[in-house]
Write an enzyme that holds these catalytic residues in place. Structure first.
Site, PDB file in Angstrom:
ATOM      1  CD  GLN A 184       1.143  -8.902  -2.273  1.00  0.00           C
ATOM      2  OE1 GLN A 184       2.086  -9.483  -3.110  1.00  0.00           O
ATOM      3  NE2 GLN A 184      -0.287  -8.664  -2.692  1.00  0.00           N
ATOM      4  CG  ASP A 202      -1.744  -1.514   1.261  1.00  0.00           C
ATOM      5  OD1 ASP A 202      -2.265  -1.600   0.262  1.00  0.00           O
ATOM      6  OD2 ASP A 202      -1.917  -1.874   2.368  1.00  0.00           O
ATOM      7  CE  LYS A 238       3.348  -2.600  -4.242  1.00  0.00           C
ATOM      8  NZ  LYS A 238       2.740  -2.312  -2.945  1.00  0.00           N
ATOM      9  N   GLY A 246      -4.078  -4.489  -4.689  1.00  0.00           N
ATOM     10  CA  GLY A 246      -4.991  -3.497  -4.969  1.00  0.00           C
ATOM     11  C   GLY A 246      -4.354  -2.182  -5.388  1.00  0.00           C
ATOM     12  CG  HIS A 247      -1.026  -2.123  -7.380  1.00  0.00           C
ATOM     13  ND1 HIS A 247      -0.152  -2.501  -8.096  1.00  0.00           N
ATOM     14  CD2 HIS A 247      -0.933  -2.469  -6.054  1.00  0.00           C
ATOM     15  CE1 HIS A 247       0.617  -3.472  -7.238  1.00  0.00           C
ATOM     16  NE2 HIS A 247       0.108  -3.323  -6.207  1.00  0.00           N
TER      17      HIS A 247
HETATM   18  P1  IMP Z   1      -2.323 -12.886   1.758  1.00  0.00           P
HETATM   19  O1  IMP Z   1      -1.538 -12.494   0.618  1.00  0.00           O
HETATM   20  O2  IMP Z   1      -4.037 -12.481   1.142  1.00  0.00           O
HETATM   21  O3  IMP Z   1      -2.345 -14.230   2.094  1.00  0.00           O
HETATM   22  O4  IMP Z   1      -2.495 -12.153   3.102  1.00  0.00           O
HETATM   23  C1  IMP Z   1      -0.981 -12.192   3.743  1.00  0.00           C
HETATM   24  C2  IMP Z   1      -0.696 -10.734   4.415  1.00  0.00           C
HETATM   25  O5  IMP Z   1      -0.526  -9.880   3.483  1.00  0.00           O
HETATM   26  C3  IMP Z   1      -1.886 -10.171   5.085  1.00  0.00           C
HETATM   27  O6  IMP Z   1      -1.477  -9.481   6.381  1.00  0.00           O
HETATM   28  C4  IMP Z   1      -2.547  -9.291   4.370  1.00  0.00           C
HETATM   29  O7  IMP Z   1      -3.097  -8.211   4.628  1.00  0.00           O
HETATM   30  C5  IMP Z   1      -1.160  -8.687   3.533  1.00  0.00           C
HETATM   31  N1  IMP Z   1      -1.486  -8.317   2.310  1.00  0.00           N
HETATM   32  C6  IMP Z   1      -1.769  -9.004   1.048  1.00  0.00           C
HETATM   33  N2  IMP Z   1      -1.604  -8.511   0.067  1.00  0.00           N
HETATM   34  C7  IMP Z   1      -1.656  -6.957   0.301  1.00  0.00           C
HETATM   35  C8  IMP Z   1      -1.380  -5.757  -0.447  1.00  0.00           C
HETATM   36  O8  IMP Z   1      -1.614  -5.656  -1.447  1.00  0.00           O
HETATM   37  N3  IMP Z   1      -1.269  -4.764   0.433  1.00  0.00           N
HETATM   38  C9  IMP Z   1      -1.173  -4.924   1.512  1.00  0.00           C
HETATM   39  N4  IMP Z   1      -1.130  -5.905   2.370  1.00  0.00           N
HETATM   40  C10 IMP Z   1      -1.471  -7.101   1.681  1.00  0.00           C
END
Ligand code: IMP
Length: 400
Positions: free
Chosen positions: A211, A12, A15, A39-40
């Site tokens: 991420q 977040d 990017k 989510g960009h």
């Molecule tokens: P997962 O990727 O859905 O398995 O989530 C694993 C961890 O990564 C959790 O803490 C999510 O909130 C975090 N996470 C996954 N994708 C994002 C992102 O695009 N932005 C921020 N946090 C993310």
């Protein structure tokens, strides 16, 4: 020239906007990891787009886009995004290609993702998009790839195996019908990994990270991480070839946020955190969850720069702190009463105490106080800042 843009925090960092802005200088934008957990958000002024799977290339510049083998695909999400792109930028939407060897996130993975996370003593707080399960099934050799849809029998057998493995009551025919229909609608975009590489090997590629470094499965704050190498080290496996990377650009906010569980030394639990959340609109672009907010942490930033090989910094959301009279930055940690400027690994992160320095806030980004903040950041982190984002819109950015 091949460049990768990664987040240096827990995702977040903004990017999406940076990739959209920079895409005008490249031939193709490539996604190499993650899935629809990302989510960009890109603000074009008149409208906003949230990219979950389709690379954040600027639709106005008609750039090629490629989803590499390291990305896991939820067909329903891809179809929704394609439709949106086609409405807004019809010519651009024809320039997307998707690697045939990519794995599919099946509809029932989302619910299982929730069940798996709930079974832990300390849940990770996943996005419930089935991402971890998809990568796990890939590693277990139970995954379904897009190319498997060339033969219904293969898909049916794999669905039966998955139902057995995860103890699910699945209507194989219904799932297959749903997936087949979605697959037919995107099949014209599919390309073999080798062919994609042949097409792209002499082009200027912009790799779009998802991420952030601290969520990388190996170098992040494990186990509170995502399930891929979302740092720069994931580019080559996610693209499928050992492509040469010329530059790693790291994006950081002027403060820190985190969504989901896990350690966060500079988290502000009171009013100040709430204030940043409100001013910065800090709610997840994928799940809508409120993001945890805190001060900028130079110890973690130094770590992220080091492990990602970051060459340049881009600072986002500095405008959000405009109304703060004073801000704080974390310059060191105290661990067992000893002051440290670096963590050799992150295993102690849950028990560190941040050591802060107070800095003057800024009213605008041309002020002396803001220049001082940027200088401090460059000094603390040891990497030059190349751009500062000055607002949410794509073109609100200045080169330094
Ligand atoms: P997962 O990727 O859905 O398995 O989530 C694993 C961890 O990564 C959790 O803490 C999510 O909130 C975090 N996470 C996954 N994708 C994002 C992102 O695009 N932005 C921020 N946090 C993310």
């Amino acid at each position: 020239m091949n460049t990768v843009v990664i987040g240096l925090q827990w995702g977040d960092e903004g990017k999406g906007k940076i990739v959209t802005y920079l895409s005008r200088y490249y031939d193709c934008v490539v996604r190499y990891c993650g899935g629809s957990n990302a989510g960009h958000t890109v603000d074009y002024g008149d409208f906003k787009i949230v990219h979950h799977l389709i690379p954040s290339a600027d639709g106005r510049f008609k750039k090629n886009m490629y989803i590499g083998v390291g990305v896991v695909i939820d067909l329903d999400v891809l179809l929704r995004e394609l439709e949106q792109l086609n409405n807004l930028f019809p010519e651009s939407s024809t320039l997307l290609r998707v690697c045939k060897q990519s794995h599919l996130v099946l509809p029932f993975y989302r619910e299982l993702d929730g069940r798996i996370d709930a079974a832990r003593n300390e849940p990770v707080g996943t996005t419930r998009r089935g991402i971890g399960l998809c990568y796990a099934n890939r590693a277990l050799r139970f995954g379904l790839r897009l190319e498997d849809f060339e033969d219904d029998q293969t898909v049916k057998e794999r669905l039966r195996e998955l139902a057995k493995l995860w103890n699910l009551e699945l209507s194989i025919e219904t799932v297959l019908e749903h997936l087949r229909e979605a697959y037919e609608r995107i099949s014209h975009l599919l390309i073999d990994n080798v062919e994609a590489f042949e097409n792209l090997k002499n082009k200027n590629l912009l790799f779009e990270g998802t991420q952030g470094v601290l969520l990388d499965v190996d170098v992040g704050t494990y186990p509170f991480v995502t399930s891929t190498n979302c740092s720069s080290s994931g580019v080559q496996s996610g693209f499928g070839y050992p492509i040469k990377i010329d530059k790693v650009i790291g994006v950081t906010k002027a403060y820190t946020t985190r969504v989901g569980e896990g350690p966060f030394p500079t988290e502000l639990k009171g009013e100040e955190g709430e204030r940043i959340r409100k001013l910065g609109g800090e709610y997840g672009a994928t799940t809508g969850r409120p993001r945890r907010c805190g001060w900028l942490d130079f110890v973690l930033l130094r770590y992220a720069v080091k492990v990602s090989g970051c060459d340049e910094l881009i600072v986002t959301k500095a405008d959000i702190l405009k109304n703060f009279e004073k801000i704080a930055v974390c310059v060191a940690y105290e661990v067992d009463g000893i002051k440290v400027h670096e963590l050799k690994n992150l295993k102690d992160i849950h028990r560190v105490k941040p050591v802060y320095e107070e800095m003057e806030g800024w009213k605008d980004i041309n002020s002396r106080a803001f220049t001082k903040f940027l200088k401090k950041m460059e000094q603390e982190v040891g990497v030059r800042i190349s751009y500062v984002s000055t607002g949410s819109k794509v073109d609100e950015i200045i080169a330094l």
